[in-house]
Design a protein around this motif. Structure first.
Motif, mmCIF file in Angstrom:
data_model
loop_
_atom_site.group_PDB
_atom_site.id
_atom_site.type_symbol
_atom_site.label_atom_id
_atom_site.label_comp_id
_atom_site.label_asym_id
_atom_site.label_seq_id
_atom_site.Cartn_x
_atom_site.Cartn_y
_atom_site.Cartn_z
ATOM 1 N N ASP A 1 0.834 -1.199 0.000
ATOM 2 C CA ASP A 1 0.000 0.000 0.000
ATOM 3 C C ASP A 1 0.875 1.258 0.000
ATOM 4 N N SER A 2 0.427 2.295 -0.720
ATOM 5 C CA SER A 2 1.237 3.520 -0.819
ATOM 6 C C SER A 2 1.439 4.185 0.542
ATOM 7 N N SER A 3 0.469 4.034 1.453
ATOM 8 C CA SER A 3 0.620 4.667 2.777
ATOM 9 C C SER A 3 1.822 4.090 3.529
ATOM 10 N N LEU A 4 2.092 2.784 3.324
ATOM 11 C CA LEU A 4 3.242 2.151 3.978
ATOM 12 C C LEU A 4 4.551 2.697 3.371
ATOM 13 N N VAL A 5 4.568 2.906 2.051
ATOM 14 C CA VAL A 5 5.765 3.449 1.390
ATOM 15 C C VAL A 5 6.011 4.878 1.888
ATOM 16 N N ILE A 6 4.948 5.673 1.981
ATOM 17 C CA ILE A 6 5.080 7.070 2.452
ATOM 18 C C ILE A 6 5.643 7.103 3.870
ATOM 19 N N GLU A 7 5.112 6.219 4.706
ATOM 20 C CA GLU A 7 5.558 6.144 6.107
ATOM 21 C C GLU A 7 7.041 5.749 6.188
ATOM 22 N N CYS A 8 7.422 4.733 5.421
ATOM 23 C CA CYS A 8 8.815 4.253 5.459
ATOM 24 C C CYS A 8 9.767 5.260 4.831
ATOM 25 N N LEU A 9 9.298 6.002 3.814
ATOM 26 C CA LEU A 9 10.123 7.040 3.208
ATOM 27 C C LEU A 9 10.422 8.140 4.227
ATOM 28 N N ALA A 10 9.420 8.530 4.984
ATOM 29 C CA ALA A 10 9.615 9.557 6.025
ATOM 30 C C ALA A 10 10.647 9.085 7.049
ATOM 31 N N GLU A 11 10.547 7.789 7.424
ATOM 32 C CA GLU A 11 11.520 7.239 8.384
ATOM 33 C C GLU A 11 12.932 7.236 7.784
ATOM 34 N N LEU A 12 13.035 6.889 6.499
ATOM 35 C CA LEU A 12 14.351 6.875 5.834
ATOM 36 C C LEU A 12 14.973 8.270 5.811
ATOM 37 N N VAL A 13 14.141 9.282 5.555
ATOM 38 C CA VAL A 13 14.645 10.659 5.542
ATOM 39 C C VAL A 13 15.141 11.028 6.941
#
Length: 744
Positions: free
Chosen positions: A262-274
């Motif tokens: 799901d895109s919401s999981l990618v958005i969440e993990c991207l924020a954590e990566l940043v």
């Protein structure tokens, strides 16, 4: 050793087991892993069994235990289809002799295997395993060779353990070897607990392979570890396509496709990566002027910011290491040059010479026949007469050689100049700059972001940097479009573009057609002595004609050597007229199998002495200063005992490759146009077919044609050629360098 055991499935589809010694591989597809081989199941060479299936990684001489199914082929008869296999130790004297003599264990060839087996018989493997010190009993086998064999056996055993663990996850032998060399005894632990590390640590393992391994060891599909690795992989893939960053929205949509989450999981993990500084996100103007959130892998963002800052620092340096030209009498200087060379500079050339010798950073661009080389030689001549310390460099060995020939001054590759060390750090950098007053870099369109950053860091304050290249050619293989960004309308870097084609060059069909194509006009295909089209509508037929043109027609008509002087440049790797297929056909025509001559099969490729090859990854650990993606060479030796293949590169350096490292090499009888950048050849042959429709672009065709010094032969359809000339879409890359230069 032989025989087969049958399972309890329905007749005709039963799972069976087959043991035997792999005698020879008759066919292997590099891309799919599909292999056809002959196996001795104990009935002797006269009754070899045909096996087909996924045997990539198995080598002749190995004893195999294969699981699969019996079947019948309408043309080839009874055969065994392999589903998976393991290697086993042979149990007969003959099997042991063949196993040891097959080149599987470094340091043992057929003769030494004979001696060891003559002395120890069927217990030879047991002795090597449990009492290796007894090897010294074998006549003429000293302590040094004994130690080497023992170490090689231990490594082989450890690698086999890793391989057994990786069986069923479609990981090839060469990758198992790389995993073991990277992690040693921790290999299995890393693979079990942190499989996504493999994608960044081990060359040849991408996200997809790491993902398959992760799935097999039970890591959940929606694990944050998996999603973050997938985001970084998406950015890494985009860097392979030339992008320095991806806009956030595009990154998210591409990562969702790859990860199937799901895109919401990618958005969440991207924020954590940043937040963890695994990636960098910043606001930049997009291609249409709108603001985008640009997401970078850390090394690319740092390199871009550093390169822009360093260029501006060089531009504004108060010191000047060529002070003689600040107040020079240019009429007098150019008059002296005219007497020295016997040639008058054109107005554009004069402007470029003045700019290079008075400006700290300058760009010189222009197409073939416009006098770039003579302009560069003029700059060097004037600087030299004032006693300047001059350094010349180019991204490839061939381009550096050409620069040396044209200027009379020694030129080196950028990598050699910077003395790159294992890991990629340069000996020369900001803290230890090069000792030069003038640095001239040719073929600058090939400079990718990371290499350009390393190079510019090493330029001392006050020195003059002249970048020379053809901006209309394809951009670098690596990420970035450095030359194009330096020539951007808002760039502070001064530049001269040479546009006048000199009379002598106008007489060349190669030069005149290159300029026609660059203007979007069709090339002249009739009546020229150095530019030809062989019409072929079908890609398969175009491939056949290409091989004939290289192997027979060009040598017969022009007296050129098909290996040394002729290069096939294909728009793409895949397809009937792609570089992959053409390499197989050209190798068969130019360097065929010779009975008794050493060969080494690796996956779907067979390497032979005399093969033209190219390096397909940057390897900082090889040679004096690394061997780099695109380096060309010729195979000079294959040693089955020491398990080494040797290549003489186009920089005249002899490089050794362990057999396990041969996935770093590809054949180069045909190369893609991208890989040909920076090289020139007496003759080029270019298949132009509709099967490469997506790749048919003007700058690709222009780049291919400008690689030729004397002769261009196109093979294909006029329709495909017209499409390439028409299609001016160069596909702009996502880079922030022009913006950083304009706003810093």
């Amino acid at each position: 050793m032989g025989g087969a055991r049958q399972g309890g499935d329905a007749p005709g589809f039963r799972l069976a087991e087959l043991e035997g010694v792999l005698e020879r591989i008759t066919f292997a597809n590099e891309e799919t892993g599909y292999t056809v081989a002959k196996v001795d199941t104990g009935r002797g060479a006269a009754e070899l069994t045909t096996v087909v299936g996924a045997l990539i990684g198995a080598q002749p001489g190995e004893a195999l235990r294969m699981r699969g199914r019996w079947g019948s082929h309408p043309q080839y008869g009874r055969q065994f289809t392999v589903e998976d296999y393991t290697t086993v130790l042979p149990a007969t004297v003959q099997g042991v002799r063949r196993y040891l003599g097959s080149g599987l264990i470094k340091g043992i060839g057929p003769r030494l295997a004979e001696k060891i087996v003559d002395h120890f018989g069927v217990e030879a493997l047991e002795v090597i395993e449990e009492e290796p010190e007894r090897l010294i009993e074998v006549p003429r086998l000293g302590p040094k060779r004994t130690r080497l064999i023992t170490a090689a056996w231990e490594e082989q055993k450890a690698i086999k353990e890793v391989m057994v663990f990786l069986q069923g996850i479609e990981v090839s032998t060469s990758l198992a070897v790389r995993i073991y060399k990277k992690y040693g005894d921790s290999s299995i632990e890393v693979v079990r607990t942190e499989p996504y590390r493999l994608a960044t640590d081990v060359w040849g393992i991408g996200f997809k392979t790491a993902d398959a391994i992760a799935r097999a060891v039970g890591i959940p599909h929606d694990s944050p570890q998996r999603v973050k690795a997938g985001i970084q992989f998406t950015l890494s893939e985009s860097a392979s396509d030339g992008h320095c960053y991806l806009p956030e929205e595009r990154l998210i949509s591409e990562a969702v496709k790859i990860l199937q989450v799901d895109s919401s999981l990618v958005i969440e993990c991207l924020a954590e990566l940043v937040a963890e500084e695994g990636v960098v996100a910043e606001k930049l103007p997009g291609p249409d002027g709108e603001t985008v959130t640009a997401v970078y892998l850390v090394p690319f963002q740092r390199a871009e910011a550093s390169l822009a800052a360093q260029l501006r620092t060089l531009l504004s340096a108060p010191a000047d290491r060529l002070p003689a030209f600040a107040g020079v009498d240019w009429d007098k200087a150019l008059g002296w040059l005219r007497e020295r060379t016997g040639t008058e500079l054109a107005a554009e050339q004069t402007e470029a010479v003045k700019l290079a010798l008075t400006g700290k950073v300058a760009v010189l661009t222009g197409g073939p026949g416009c006098g770039k080389s003579f302009t560069v030689a003029s700059v060097i001549t004037l600087a030299a007469v004032k006693g300047a310390k001059i350094i010349l460099a180019a991204p490839t060995g061939r381009a550096a050689k050409r620069m040396t020939e044209l200027t009379g001054h020694e030129a080196s590759t950028v990598h050699r100049l910077l003395e790159l060390k294992p890991g990629g750090d340069a000996t020369y950098d900001r803290d230890n700059p090069l000792d030069c007053d003038l640095l001239v870099v040719d073929e600058a369109s090939m400079l990718d972001l990371l290499l350009a950053n390393k190079l510019v860091k090493a330029v001392p304050p006050g020195a003059h940097l002249l970048l020379v290249g053809d901006v209309d050619q394809l951009p670098s293989v690596g990420a970035g479009q450095v030359l194009r960004d330096l020539l951007d309308g808002d760039s502070p870097i001064p530049a001269v573009r040479l546009t006048q084609v000199f009379r002598q060059a106008q007489q060349s069909g190669v030069v005149s057609n290159a300029h026609r194509i660059n203007r979007g006009e069709p090339p002249v295909l009739r009546g020229l002595p150095d530019f030809f089209l062989f019409p072929c509508e079908e890609a398969e037929r175009a491939a056949e004609v290409t091989v004939d043109v290289v192997a027979n027609r060009i040598p017969r008509r022009f007296g050129l050597d098909p290996l040394r002087d002729v290069q096939v440049l294909a728009p793409m790797h895949r397809g009937p007229a792609g570089a992959g297929n053409l390499n197989t056909a050209l190798q068969a025509a130019l360097t065929p199998h010779r009975e008794g001559a050493p060969e080494r099969r690796f996956g779907g490729r067979v390497f032979r002495v005399g093969d033209k090859v190219t390096q397909i990854r940057n390897n900082y650990d090889k040679g004096a200063n690394g061997v780099f993606n695109g380096t060309l060479g010729v195979v000079t030796a294959i040693d089955p005992v020491e398990q080494e293949l040797r290549v003489r590169t186009d920089e005249d350096e002899e490089i050794g490759y362990d057999f396990a490292e041969l996935d770093e090499l590809a054949h180069a009888y045909a190369v893609t146009v991208h890989r040909s950048q920076g090289s020139e050849y007496p003759a080029v042959v270019i298949p132009v077919t509709t099967s490469a429709w997506m790749m048919l672009q003007r700058n690709l065709l222009y780049t291919a044609i400008t690689r030729a010094k004397r002769l261009v032969v196109l093979v294909g359809s006029e329709r495909a050629l017209a499409q390439a000339v028409r299609n001016a879409s160069a596909g702009r890359r996502h880079t922030g360098l022009a913006h950083r230069l304009a706003t810093a």
